[in-house]
Design an enzyme around this catalytic site. Structure first.
Site: not given
Length: 495
Positions: A284, A250, A385, A233, A175, A228-229
């Site tokens: 990231c 991650e 971030e 997550g 996905k 992702g974020s």
């Protein structure tokens, strides 16, 4: 003519069950429509899982070296199509061609590395505590792996996840981020051309809150790998924990490049420009904080601002472009919010801080490379971030304070220190609380054959890349063979 793309489910390219589609446009030129892609629903995930389970039954019985041969052919095909893939990735997500060529090369490297693991899925043989008994362990595939990937590395990150999963004998449901569906479509085409059995790979496009959620919650998907974020997550982690799924996360980073007074300042300057503004800061591992020792702070900032303002913004497919657009308007609006936050918290805006406009720039989501000084440890610019071309500069007295600043955030992905002092360099490797530390290099630049990942709220302890990822995508099975011809009771008969 507008192209309408499809999902790959059940060995066929099929329309979504919803009948709905979303537009994919070039972030450097919103007038450039790449195509319409499926806005799939939960029933598409159900169909993909059913197919993947059939594919798994076939693929797990294929010898691992033969699985590796398929991935070697994938690497060959990616190499042959490198320029084509780089061009379509730049059109889709914006970073310059030099960077998307590197993205493809990472996929090539990952394919070739995975191919070698087909003959190296090592187990262990160990002495048994009993006579005439053999003791060993081996690696076995798990089942259907759900892979949820981000926009910033449209080819590299899907290959980081898919190739090891496939090599270990699993089936895969991919996905991709809705900003980069075209790249994943071509990647699946390459896998099929290389000889991967069709039901071993499924591709389902759509929104994360619909398709991603359905994939994470599906009871017949025992493995989830998510990049992702941190916020998303957290939901993924809660769901997988409740359902006892194997999970690799991650997530975010707030990476610091430390430059000490004894550093090679020319080298450090090149490093921070690449680390902060490469991929428009949308990594990231991006250098979002620059920690400068006070002796070199002022002169370094002056030189840095001059270099940052000279960077050329534009379409990444045009020669001479240094910095491409942000991936979408929401990303640009988020950067604008942080510009205001920085001002409100007393940081000094040295350069940038606004949308890049004029001419062709008006067609895309461009933002000026931005530098703040006077950022204090603990402020939002130091802690949060941003995922854009914004660099926060923090002044420190010495290496010890620099290490404290680096470690004083909730993330722990990447760090960097520039120094000529070998003792300080080795202290940094030990004391910086990150999964990755570079010495005299920027915070970006991971290589496919080493583990990649972070600590604290960056991840959950697993790694992508290198040898460790093969342990994530496989189970350990232990076997005992007793050839004594008699009942032997471990821990009893031998003591």
């Amino acid at each position: 003519m507008t192209i309408t793309y499809r999902n790959f489910i059940g060995g066929q390219w099929v329309a979504p069950s919803t009948g709905a589609y979303f537009e994919n446009r070039n972030p450097a030129d919103q007038q450039d429509l790449i195509g319409h892609f499926p806005a799939s629903g939960a029933s598409d995930i159900d169909a993909a899982v059913a197919s993947a389970r059939r594919g798994f039954e076939q693929w797990k019985r294929t010898p691992a070296p033969a699985r590796g041969d398929v991935l070697r052919r994938v690497g060959d095909l990616l190499a042959a199509r490198k320029e084509e893939l780089a061009d379509l990735m730049t059109r889709e997500m914006g970073k310059p061609l030099a960077e998307t060529r590197g993205d493809v090369q990472e996929g090539i490297d990952t394919a070739y590395y995975a191919a070698t693991e087909g003959r190296r899925l090592f187990g262990h043989t160990v002495p048994s505590e009993l006579a005439n008994k053999w003791a060993m362990s081996m690696r076995r595939p798990i089942g259907v792996c759900g892979l949820i990937t981000p926009f910033n590395f449209p080819l590299a990150i899907p290959t980081w996840k898919a190739f090891p999963a496939l090599l270990c004998g699993n089936a895969v449901i991919l996905k991709p981020a809705e900003d980069v569906p075209h790249t994943s479509t071509v990647l699946v085409e390459v896998l099929l051309e290389a000889g991967l059995p069709p039901e071993v790979i499924q591709l389902v496009h759509g929104m994360g809150e619909v398709v991603g959620k359905a994939l994470v919650e599906h009871p017949q998907v025992p493995v989830i790998s998510f990049t992702g974020s941190t916020e998303t997550g957290r939901f993924v982690g809660e769901t997988c924990g409740r359902m006892h799924k194997r999970l690799s996360l991650e997530m975010g980073g707030k990476n610091a490049q430390i430059v000490l007074d004894d550093a090679d300042l020319d080298l450090a300057l090149d490093g921070v420009l690449w680390g902060a503004f490469g991929t428009t800061g949308q990594r990231c591992t991006a250098t979002s904080r620059l920690v400068l020792q006070e002796g070199i702070h002022d002169a370094f900032v002056t030189r840095l601002a001059e270099r940052a303002q000279a960077l050329r913004l534009g379409d990444g497919r045009r020669a001479g472009t240094d910095v491409g657009p942000l991936v979408n308007d929401a990303a640009r609006e988020k950067v604008e919010r942080y510009i205001e936050i920085g001002r409100q918290q007393g940081a000094t805006l040295v350069c940038g801080g606004a949308r890049a406009t004029g001419g062709d720039l008006d067609r895309g989501f461009f933002f000026q490379p931005t530098i703040f000084t006077g950022v204090t440890a603990g402020s939002r610019l130091d802690q949060e971030e941003i995922f854009g071309p914004v660099l926060s500069v923090i002044k420190v007295k010495d290496a010890a304070e620099a290490f404290d600043v680096n470690n004083g955030v909730r993330y722990g992905l990447s760090s960097s220190v520039y120094t000529r002092n070998v003792n300080v360099a080795f202290r940094a490797l030990q004391e910086l609380d990150n999964g990755i530390t570079y010495v005299n290099a920027p915070t970006i630049g991971a290589e496919a054959h080493l583990p990649f990942g972070g600590v604290k709220e960056t991840g959950n302890g697993h790694r992508e890349g290198g040898w460790e990822v093969y342990e994530f995508y496989s189970e350990t099975k232990v076997g005992y063979v007793d050839y004594s011809g008699a009942l032997q009771r471990a821990q009893i008969d031998n003591y």
